[in-house]
Design an enzyme around this catalytic site. Sequence first.
Site, PDB file in Angstrom:
ATOM      1  CB  ALA A  10      -0.918  -0.019   1.215  1.00 62.16           C
ATOM      2  CB  SER A  12       6.867   1.151  -1.200  1.00 58.97           C
ATOM      3  OG  SER A  12       6.940   0.053  -0.316  1.00 58.97           O
ATOM      4  CG  HIS A 233      -3.474 -11.083   0.410  1.00 59.77           C
ATOM      5  ND1 HIS A 233      -4.746 -11.014   0.895  1.00 59.77           N
ATOM      6  CD2 HIS A 233      -2.779 -10.105   1.030  1.00 59.77           C
ATOM      7  CE1 HIS A 233      -4.818 -10.032   1.780  1.00 59.77           C
ATOM      8  NE2 HIS A 233      -3.620  -9.469   1.880  1.00 59.77           N
ATOM      9  CG  ASP A 234       0.629  -7.500   0.423  1.00 59.70           C
ATOM     10  OD1 ASP A 234      -0.331  -8.009   1.018  1.00 59.70           O
ATOM     11  OD2 ASP A 234       0.899  -6.277   0.485  1.00 59.70           O
TER      12      ASP A 234
END
Length: 487
Positions: A10, A12, A233-234
Amino acid sequence: MIHIAVDIGASSGRLVLGKMENGKLVIEEIHRFANGFTTQNETCFWDIDHLLNEILKGLESAKKLGYDHCTLGIDTWGTDYVLLDDNGHRVQEVFSYRDKRTENTIEKVTRTLPKEIIYQKTGIQFLSFNTLYQLYEEDIKNLKVTRNVMTVPDYLGYCLTGKKVTEVTSASSMQLLNVNTKKFDEELLNLIALSKDQFPPFANPGERLGKLMKERFSTFDLPNTEVIIVASHDTASAIVGSPGNGEKWAYISSGTWSLLGIESDKPIVNELALKNNYTNEWGAYGTYRFLKNIIGMWVIQEVRRHLKEDYNFEQFVYEAEKIKVCRQFINFNDKRFLNPENMIQEIQQYCRETNQEIPHTVGELANCIFTNMSIIYAMSIRQIEEITGKSIEQLHIVGGGAKNEFVNQLTADLSGKTIYAGPTEATAIGNILVQMISGNEISDLQTARQLIEHSFLIKKYEPKEKIESSSLIEKFKQAISMKEECK
Ligand SMILES: Nc1ncnc2c1ncn2[C@@H]1O[C@H](COP(=O)(O)OP(=O)(O)OP(=O)(O)O)[C@@H](O)[C@H]1O
Ligand SMILES: C[C@H](O)[C@H](O)[C@@H](O)C(=O)CO
Ligand SMILES: [Mg+2]
């Protein structure tokens, strides 16, 4: 073989190149860019075209470095989505999860379907911005012309390859999947007037998505680039990239958010988990991310944005360390901190309302944020132990927040657990490792994690200062419950 992780958080984004050298995984950041939502007429949007452009710039850098053959994986933050029409064009701009339109949607939805039932079905924590609630507030006109709903990383993959999938680690955070049937839940879809056919077919980390569309990206294209579906999904990628070992470890993926939890081979859906709002998002290789969203370093990011002078994160840590004592107790998980006008004023106002000393200086603000974050971490570890009945021995802190030595040590002292900090790029590493497992360069997740331990510097923090953690946590709980009563 060269692998490139496109990892967009969100705050970088970066493209990180990974390869094996002398038995170690070596990574190199080839492109970094800032990310953030913009607010227009009080509505918060992501600039998705900007993100796509930055991916292409990163690929250009790889090409300049002489690489022409690689695989590529994309992960981003979760819960936001893209609506596509029959021509594959975006129906509207992409909302940010910090947009205020869903502030009270959980209350509306749970009047129709109680929380307990939604939790039994999905096992997903209640966050005001889950895709379920965002789609509930969606303009019906837009939904009528929507052919597909896609998560952000799946959409970026589609832009590059023309292939549409619903990758499961991102999809599970929508709170629309049934954790028992492993399919979209019809009753939940009915609430938002969508059908399962509007979601592309499911795909799992490790599957192949396709080659870059040459006709579209002729100037940027590395001739042989193939996109691999990673844990998109990170947070799921960050957990793949956490070097935990055995049964007794927990993690904090510390970036804009702090995601604190354990890896579980089955969902943990019970009353206590619901009461404490734990989630069971799907992880890579059949695992579950039993975790809690903690507001995280967003708070300090926002303080930084509102300060007149430019401070870097090292300076915040340095200034915070000078003030040893905890002077304020603040529940940063309160929704007022999700996206306030001005974070500094919001913190000060909270302290005023609760008759606590007001932090003014950079050190006071940073200390107050970092200390309360560590208290929340220590409390959450206890909650997980209580819910699972198992003790945790090691806590792995990964992501940019792992560089915060003050929080690392204080969390060790407060929780009594050994902390292992790093890697700071665990998400990109997890992304790359799934590509490597997919290409049979590594056999499995366990081997991948051993490789991380062997390849990256991980700093250990033992609990050293005897802090009366129970009394500090009790004071925090008391302060929070007094605040709840004041509401
Ligand atoms: N040198 C540093 N010292 C202390 N903290 C740092 C330092 N560098 C970065 N950080 C912390 O790391 C955070 C950013 O972490 P990271 O880059 O992992 O986030 P992200 O990937 O953009 O976000 P997301 O959580 O959405 O993935 C910053 O908000 C800051 O608090
Ligand atoms: C809303 C957040 O994006 C999400 O819950 C979190 O898991 C994440 O993506 C952190 O980067
Ligand atoms: Mg990140």
